[in-house]
Motif scaffolding. Structure first.
Motif, PDB file in Angstrom:
ATOM      1  N   SER B  38       0.677  -1.351  -0.354  1.00 55.33           N
ATOM      2  CA  SER B  38       0.169   0.123  -0.150  1.00 55.33           C
ATOM      3  C   SER B  38       0.783   1.250   0.185  1.00 55.33           C
ATOM      4  CB  SER B  38      -1.070   0.543   1.214  1.00 55.33           C
ATOM      5  OG  SER B  38      -1.520  -1.170   1.417  1.00 55.33           O
ATOM      6  N   GLN B  80      -7.988   0.898  -0.680  1.00 54.69           N
ATOM      7  CA  GLN B  80      -8.658   0.083   0.013  1.00 54.69           C
ATOM      8  C   GLN B  80      -9.646   0.024   1.012  1.00 54.69           C
ATOM      9  OE1 GLN B  80      -5.260  -1.662   2.122  1.00 54.69           O
ATOM     10  NE2 GLN B  80      -6.553  -3.593   3.313  1.00 54.69           N
ATOM     11  N   ASP B 163      -6.306  -1.213  -4.656  1.00 52.07           N
ATOM     12  CA  ASP B 163      -5.311  -1.969  -2.857  1.00 52.07           C
ATOM     13  C   ASP B 163      -7.125  -2.577  -2.713  1.00 52.07           C
ATOM     14  OD1 ASP B 163      -4.467  -2.571  -1.578  1.00 52.07           O
ATOM     15  OD2 ASP B 163      -3.917  -0.845  -0.902  1.00 52.07           O
ATOM     16  N   GLU B 164      -6.665  -3.899  -2.782  1.00 50.38           N
ATOM     17  CA  GLU B 164      -7.437  -5.466  -2.211  1.00 50.38           C
ATOM     18  C   GLU B 164      -8.913  -5.077  -2.576  1.00 50.38           C
ATOM     19  OE1 GLU B 164      -6.923  -6.454   1.447  1.00 50.38           O
ATOM     20  OE2 GLU B 164      -4.552  -5.881   1.465  1.00 50.38           O
TER      21      GLU B 164
HETATM   22 MG   LIG Z   1      -2.385  -2.470   2.347  1.00 48.37          MG
END
Ligand SMILES: [Mg+2]
Ligand SMILES: Nc1ncnc2c1ncn2[C@@H]1O[C@H](COP(=O)(O)OP(=O)(O)OP(=O)(O)O)[C@@H](O)[C@H]1O
Ligand SMILES: Nc1ncnc2c1ncn2[C@@H]1O[C@H](COP(=O)(O)OP(=O)(O)OP(=O)(O)O)[C@@H](O)[C@H]1O
Ligand SMILES: [Mg+2]
Lengths: 329, 506, 338, 329
Positions: B38, B80, B163-164
């Motif tokens: 991240s 995220q 991100d995820e």
């Molecule tokens: Mg992360």
């Protein structure tokens, strides 16, 4: 079913309430539903509406301006003193108080954005300071035509006819303050709902982080909101002076809470659930109409506040019960 | 991105990490928690400035000082935590066109035009079911994510970072996302894809880069890599640190759940925990683990079913009732739910059982301090004193306090919800040995986690949760990371092919 | 409020229907007030209502919460709602003149109390402020033997206050032996209590007997604060001279060892009654004079009885209190007699 | 170095300021530094301090009670009316207003906890409603001994000597209200800082969710805080009545802002950075001493608000600049 009726109430409840109130008063008193009475109500709410519009701006950016009442008082005495003490030309009389209002907004921003004092506390302090300043400026006197001066003699000037027209004149059958109010509501509405800047204001208030990520200079937005609030308060002060024909001390103080109430009642209009210009006008109108109607009903004056508070609770309850449903869903 | 370095305080998040992306490819970025994925992406999207290293875009060195400048260069990020980028009070259309408000010069905003543009892009995303006039706070997590993707598309993004993205999504929603990603790929958009779910990574990515401890370890075409290679690269030998416990005996049944459901997420859950047992609840993010933990701890009401402790029926209406009956929860979001971050260690540790530290109602500070000191030494907390405010402590030490505060009550059942989240490896080991110690004392432990390897290392038994229901139970000897992951992501053993035999040994 | 001991039932509503209605009966009267707080206002309203009811009229009170703009709006509203007559209490010339002229055009008679309005044909009642100031100051000088150190409590910004100030200045010039040792005063939302605190501070500054001979308070709210401060400090050597009086003030003056020696006032109920009478004169087509000075009454402690009385009984002890028949005409007497 | 001096300022700044003010006034006027003057100051701040203590409780649980001013007014007129209109025995006269204050607290809790209206808005509405109620109750009159009644006749009762003693008596050289104030400060201080309930209050305010998960019934804590606030406001009202000797209408309204200011100035005392009982007393004392001293200095009253506002800004600036530093570090 229940869900739906709550949503309906949330969207149209406030407006239904208003319609109901109007119908009720019209039945009770024939005097109520007249053109004259309605322009009167509009004129009587014009000052508080302008003040409340300023508060709306600060609430939109998730701030809160408690200093508007004092700022309005300051503007009132400055406006009057410029004419009565110094006999200044009209344009200066209009521009100077507005500049002072903007300054108050700057001071608020300084406390909030630079020093980091929470909005409510910062503007509370400003409220005191400005209240003190405006009384000190006039040494506690109200300002009126040819007033005697503490230094001896009488003041040279008086409020000009042209100036008084702002508060007392009529154009096309509507009082000038009403025109002004309509103009400011329309501008605020257009600005907040239909311009890019308006979006930026709401963005800042709703999610400061997202706004920053989108390249918004959040500090400047807050500054702008507080300056606008100061300017609107000053305009309210000028209107007050022109309406009353003198520079009353502490004129704005009692209007603060009323303005705040108007803004919050406005949350519930058309399901906005957030500060908005039309809602603010609507809130001021509901309160104004209620006061007018209740007087006609000969309800004792001392009970008015109960009604005002109950309307506020009702509007808030509708807004927040719905908000709760919303987040729970 | 070349040799990017970034240090936060004393910890080095990125240590000469490099990464490259071609037009029109999906490049997966993998790595354990805290590997720096991240952070690297935040640097790419202009949230952080790198301490060293440079970013080259189309053969041109660029510097992103602000998210704005990254966006101007076509780099967008679907965060995220989508909520950080969504403005709840604005409409969907406005959220999609959010970036244009701060950028454009024009004064007026036409709602019609706004809605038209927003609709257009949502149609492209096959998401025209979303009403563009709805306020954003009404959207589901998946829809919010779509809005962020739409926002990137409308600004002609050249690079989109995910991100995820599937973490909060259902399988169906995830599939739609994969569609969208391949669609983006066709349009020549470069996608960076961060995920902990390996199967989907192998399904949609063209290349894979694995990061570990702030460095990129391996990089290669997806076709040429296997899952176990990637896992090995990711985890290294970390898991060997968790030693097997010996001599721990599992006693009588302590807690029993009988078909509990909460009317929302949880459906018909039954399980038992015995004295000295560590029960693992595995499941991906959003499976409902936290809900279950909170339901057991009395923080959210049960609709059906019942809980029994040592044979006695429990009626937990409030966490207080659960605590009285000896059930305590170490919640997932410790800063938000577990701790008073502005307060001192002493205040935090004694809070759950103030009666113990007061005479009459008067608090006895000396007793409190003594207890806090005992917690500090028992859990080996690194801190200045008992009066240190918690926000000065590192995440791992904060987590220890979140656990240690329950030492003040006579708890018999401990619920750990993702206790190692955001905790470094050293601290992780200490937390594990703490859990072991509790088990040895005969406490019952339920361990909720989406980190399957951790579950396997510490639990006697693992229940796999998927979409609010248990889908499989494994004993420690049966469980493998892959099997668990399979069930956790909604699969069935029958459905997998030759890789069934192919387990990753830990 | 509960019913009092001697509560008398309102005279039964037996309006004889067959009798031809008097042309002055059943008038709708609007009372527009600037500030509506405290006992003075309440008694004044009572006076208005009492007299209007005697005339068979009905009173609607418009409150403005001190806000002149609201007051002006209320005046407009009353005109629009076609009241038969309008009473105004306080306010300023500037804020009210436009509205009053509008009312005149609409043939709605207006009578004003205590506002410096100058519109032809609109009677303005004044309390005789200079006279009240003179009365109390002269008494002060007399009691002190012409030589005194006094504290003045006064505030600027209100027309009646400024009229009282003029009298005060003249008095000070003609009595060089009377010295002002301190002066303060603030019209706050809690005037009496703030005055009390400030008076206490002053007493600390002049702790010795004789430092201060007397206090002259230009308003009863000030006098109340000063009296309480003196009583609680046990400084009954200092006398207080005030202006205005309500029932509450009367209780304080009558209290044992009260330092409040004298006050000058017009009965607030009388003001209300008289104002209504002049309004009815106007409704009846008569044209009373434009400036009506209400005769103030001088009330000294020494003339009051030992047992506590109300302003309703005050006329038994003080000449001229509460029995003013200013403003009556034969027509009105007749109307009232019905 | 700079860091250190800021920390020092944060901890002792407020106290230094107070000492400085006292020294300054003592030099200017010998009358200032006397036992009599100090007990006077203490007595003059006793009412606002009690009111502010109530506000402190709600701020501790992260609420905010704007209705205390109105509640105090209500209590004032109820207290007086119980004696003057109904000639009730003293114990009832003391208990009933307190019960009513507790009721107002319950009503606030209903709006906040059950309906979910934000504290500030809920208590703002209550403020209006209670203000209206108390005026309606007395029909706009203040209440005093043997007052004439609107229904004719005079009231039967009067404020008893025993009751007046509460506001005007002295015990051991100190006025009774001062003793009462000291007692309430001490209780509030002990409760908030040294009992487990106090700890629970603070933690609820600090992190509601964490408190819930640690087994605190947060709704009850909030209820308790608002009820305490209502009760303290009622006590302030009783004190006011006993001090003034009559039931003045709207007595509490002007004290609201003063109480709020006292609490916020109190944040900065001894580096607490949060609402606390001793700080609140200190805040009230600073403001009271300033008012007293400035009167002795013969400063015009209209400048007081400037000073009050500036002290507030100063205290807040110190608190928040330090808070900013702390979280940044
Ligand atoms: Mg992360
Ligand atoms: N703002 C910050 N301040 C201090 N440390 C930070 C900050 N952001 C990240 N870190 C630290 O940097 C390291 C890398 O974090 P990062 O968020 O990049 O990991 P990640 O690979 O994305 O992990 P995950 O899979 O859990 O998302 C971690 O040790 C983390 O604690
Ligand atoms: N911030 C959020 N906003 C909206 N919905 C959310 C949010 N976080 C989680 N959810 C939803 O709540 C449900 C259950 O989430 P929960 O946190 O209980 O899952 P979990 O299994 O505990 O996951 P985690 O691994 O994060 O602990 C999921 O459907 C998820 O989509
Ligand atoms: Mg969870």
């Amino acid at each position: 079913m229940k869900e739906k009726s709550i949503q309906f109430l949330f969207k149209y409840g406030a407006i239904l309430l208003l319609i109901f109130i109007i119908i009720y008063f019209s039945i009770i008193s024939p005097a109520f539903l007249s053109y004259g009475n309605f322009t009167d109500i509009l004129r009587s709410i014009s000052i508080v509406t302008v003040l409340a519009l300023g508060v709306t701006f600060t609430l939109v950016v998730n701030g809160f301006d408690l200093s508007v009442g004092s700022t309005m008082s300051l503007s009132t005495v400055i406006t009057a003193s410029l004419m009565v003490w110094y006999d200044m030309p009209l344009w200066l009389v209009l521009i100077l108080p507005i500049a002072v209002g903007a300054l108050v907004g700057l001071f608020n921003t300084l406390l909030i954005v630079v020093i980091g004092i929470p909005d409510l506390l910062a503007t509370l302090s400003t409220m005191y300071i400005v209240a003190g300043l405006h009384r000190t400026y006039t040494e506690g006197y109200s300002i009126y035509n040819h007033m005697p001066l503490t230094s001896g003699g009488t003041a040279i000037g008086e409020l000009s006819e042209a100036f008084l027209w702002i508060g007392q004149g009529k154009v096309a059958g509507l009082p000038v303050p009403v025109w002004l109010m309509i103009g400011l509501i329309a501008s605020a509405y257009l600005f907040l709902n239909h311009t890019r800047w308006g979006r930026i204001f709401y963005m800042t208030g709703s999610n400061e982080e997202a706004a920053t990520l989108s390249g918004v200079k959040v500090r400047r937005v807050k500054l702008a909101a507080y300056v606008v609030s100061g300017i609107f308060a000053s305009i309210a002060g000028i209107l007050f002076t022109a309406r009353v024909g003198s520079g009353q001390i502490d004129a704005g103080a009692p209007l603060l809470m009323e303005a705040v109430a108007a803004v919050f009642v406005g949350y519930s209009v058309l399901g906005a659930g957030k500060p908005n210009a039309l809602g603010t006008f609507f809130g001021a109108a509901v309160i104004g109409i209620l006061l007018n109607g209740l007087t006609i009903l000969n309800l004792p004056y001392y009970a008015f506040d109960i009604i005002k508070g109950s309307v506020l609770v009702l509007a808030l309850a509708v807004t927040y019960v719905y908000a709760k449903k919303r987040t729970a869903a | 991105m070349n040799h990017i370095e970034k240090t936060f305080g004393k910890s080095k998040a990125l240590d000469k990490a490099s990464f490259n992306l071609r037009m029109g490819e999906v490049h997966a970025l993998l790595g354990a928690n805290g590997a720096g994925k991240s952070t690297l992406m935040k640097i790419l999207s202009g949230v952080y400035e790198p301490d060293a290293g440079d970013i080259v875009l189309h053969d041109q060195a660029v510097v992103f000082k602000h998210p704005k400048s990254a966006k101007d260069h076509g780099v967008f990020c679907v965060y995220q935590e989508v909520d950080t980028a969504i403005v709840p009070d604005l409409s969907v259309a406005e959220n999609i066109l959010l970036d244009t408000f701060a950028a454009e010069k024009s004064m007026w905003v036409s709602k019609k035009k706004l809605h038209k543009e927003a609709k257009l892009v949502l149609t492209q995303l096959q998401a025209d079911t979303i009403d563009v006039e709805r306020p954003a706070f009404e959207l589901s997590l998946a829809e919010k994510q779509l809005v962020l993707i739409a926002r990137a598309m409308i600004s002609q993004a050249k690079i989109i970072i995910f991100d995820e993205p599937t973490a909060p999504l259902s399988v169906f929603e995830a599939d739609r996302l994969f569609h969208i990603i391949s669609h983006l790929k066709e349009q020549g958009v470069g996608c960076i894809y961060i995920s902990h779910r390996l199967p989907e990574v192998f399904k949609i990515s063209d290349r894979i880069t694995v990061m570990k401890e702030g460095r990129n370890i391996t990089s290669g075409l997806t076709k040429t890599m296997s899952q176990e290679q990637v896992v090995e690269a990711m985890l290294g030998k970390v898991l060997e640190q968790f030693a097997e416990t010996k001599g721990k005996s599992i006693g009588d049944c302590l807690l029993e759940a009988e078909r509990i459901s909460d009317g929302r997420k949880l459906r018909d859950l039954s399980f038992t925990v015995s004295k000295g047992e560590v029960l693992g609840i595995a499941g991906l993010v959003g499976a409902g683990k936290s809900e279950l933990a909170k339901a057991i701890a009395g923080a959210s009401p049960l609709k059906n079913g019942m809980l029994r402790k040592s044979g006695r029926k429990l009626n937990n209406k409030h966490p207080q009732d659960a605590i009285t009956s000896g059930i305590v929860l170490v919640p997932e979001e410790r800063r938000k739910e577990g701790l008073f971050i502005q307060e001192s260690l002493r205040i935090n540790t004694t809070f759950p059982n103030l009666k113990r530290f007061s005479r009459g109602s008067i608090l006895q500070r000396a007793k409190e301090s003594a207890f806090a000191s005992s917690v500090i030494s028992a859990l080996n907390v690194k801190t200045g004193s008992t009066e240190t405010r918690l926000h000065h402590l590192s995440g791992g030490n904060q987590q220890k306090i979140a656990i240690g505060k329950w030492m003040s009550v006579q708890a018999e059942i401990y619920l750990f919800d993702e206790p190692t989240k955001g905790v470094d490896i050293g601290a992780k080991g200490e937390i594990f040995s703490l859990i072991h110690q509790l088990a040895e004392e005969g406490k019952g432990i339920i361990y909720f986690s989406s980190e399957i390897h951790e579950l396997l290392a510490i639990c006697d038994r693992v229940l796999v949760m998927y979409d609010g229901a248990f889908v499989k139970e494994f004993s420690r000897s049966q469980a493998t990371q892959e099997k668990v992951l399979l069930y956790a992501s909604g699969g069935r053993e029958e459905l997998i092919d030759e890789r069934k035999e192919h387990t990753i040994s830990i | 409020q509960p019913k009092g001991e001697s509560a008398s039932e309102p005279a039964g509503g037996k309006v004889s229907a067959d009798e031809k209605e008097h042309p002055l009966a059943n008038k709708k009267i609007a009372l527009i007030m600037q500030i509506n707080l405290g006992t003075f206002s309440a008694q004044y309203i009572e006076g208005v209502k009492e007299q209007a009811e005697k005339f068979g009229g009905d009173v609607t009170v418009f409150t403005s919460e001190g806000d002149l703009a609201k007051m002006a709006s209320n005046l407009d509203a009353a005109i629009n709602q076609k009241f038969d007559g309008i009473l105004i209490d306080h306010g300023t010339k500037e804020a009210l003149t436009a509205g009053i002229e509008k009312a005149e055009e609409a043939n709605i008679p207006v009578v004003v109390f205590d506002a410096d309005v100058e519109v032809e044909g609109v009677p303005v009642l004044q309390q005789g402020d200079e006279q009240m100031a003179e009365m109390t100051l002269n008494k002060l000088a007399e009691d002190a033997g012409g030589k005194a150190n006094i504290v003045k409590i006064w505030v600027a910004g209100f027309a009646p206050m400024e009229r009282r100030q003029i009298a005060y200045e003249q008095f000070m010039q003609s009595n060089p032996d009377i010295k002002e040792v301190a002066s303060f005063g603030a019209a706050t939302a809690n005037t009496a209590l703030d005055t009390q605190s400030q008076m206490e501070a002053i007493l600390k500054q002049f702790p010795n007997e004789g430092d201060i001979t007397a206090v002259w308070a230009a308003w009863d709210e000030f006098a109340k604060g000063a009296v309480r401060a003196l009583e609680q400090a046990g400084r009954t050597d200092i006398k207080v001279y005030g202006i205005d009086m309500s029932d509450e003030d009367l209780q304080m003056i009558q209290a044992e060892n009260s330092p409040w020696a004298a006050t000058a006032a017009v009965d607030p109920k009388d003001i209300g009654r008289i104002q209504v009478r002049y309004l009815y004169q106007k409704i009846n087509g008569e044209s009373p004079e434009d400036k009506i000075i209400l005769d103030p009454v001088f009330v000294e402690k020494s003339k009051l009885p030992d047992h506590s009385i109300t302003t309703g009984e005050l006329h038994e002890y003080i000449d001229g209190w509460g029995v003013s028949d200013q403003g009556y005409t034969a027509d009105l007497k007749e109307l009232e007699g019905k």
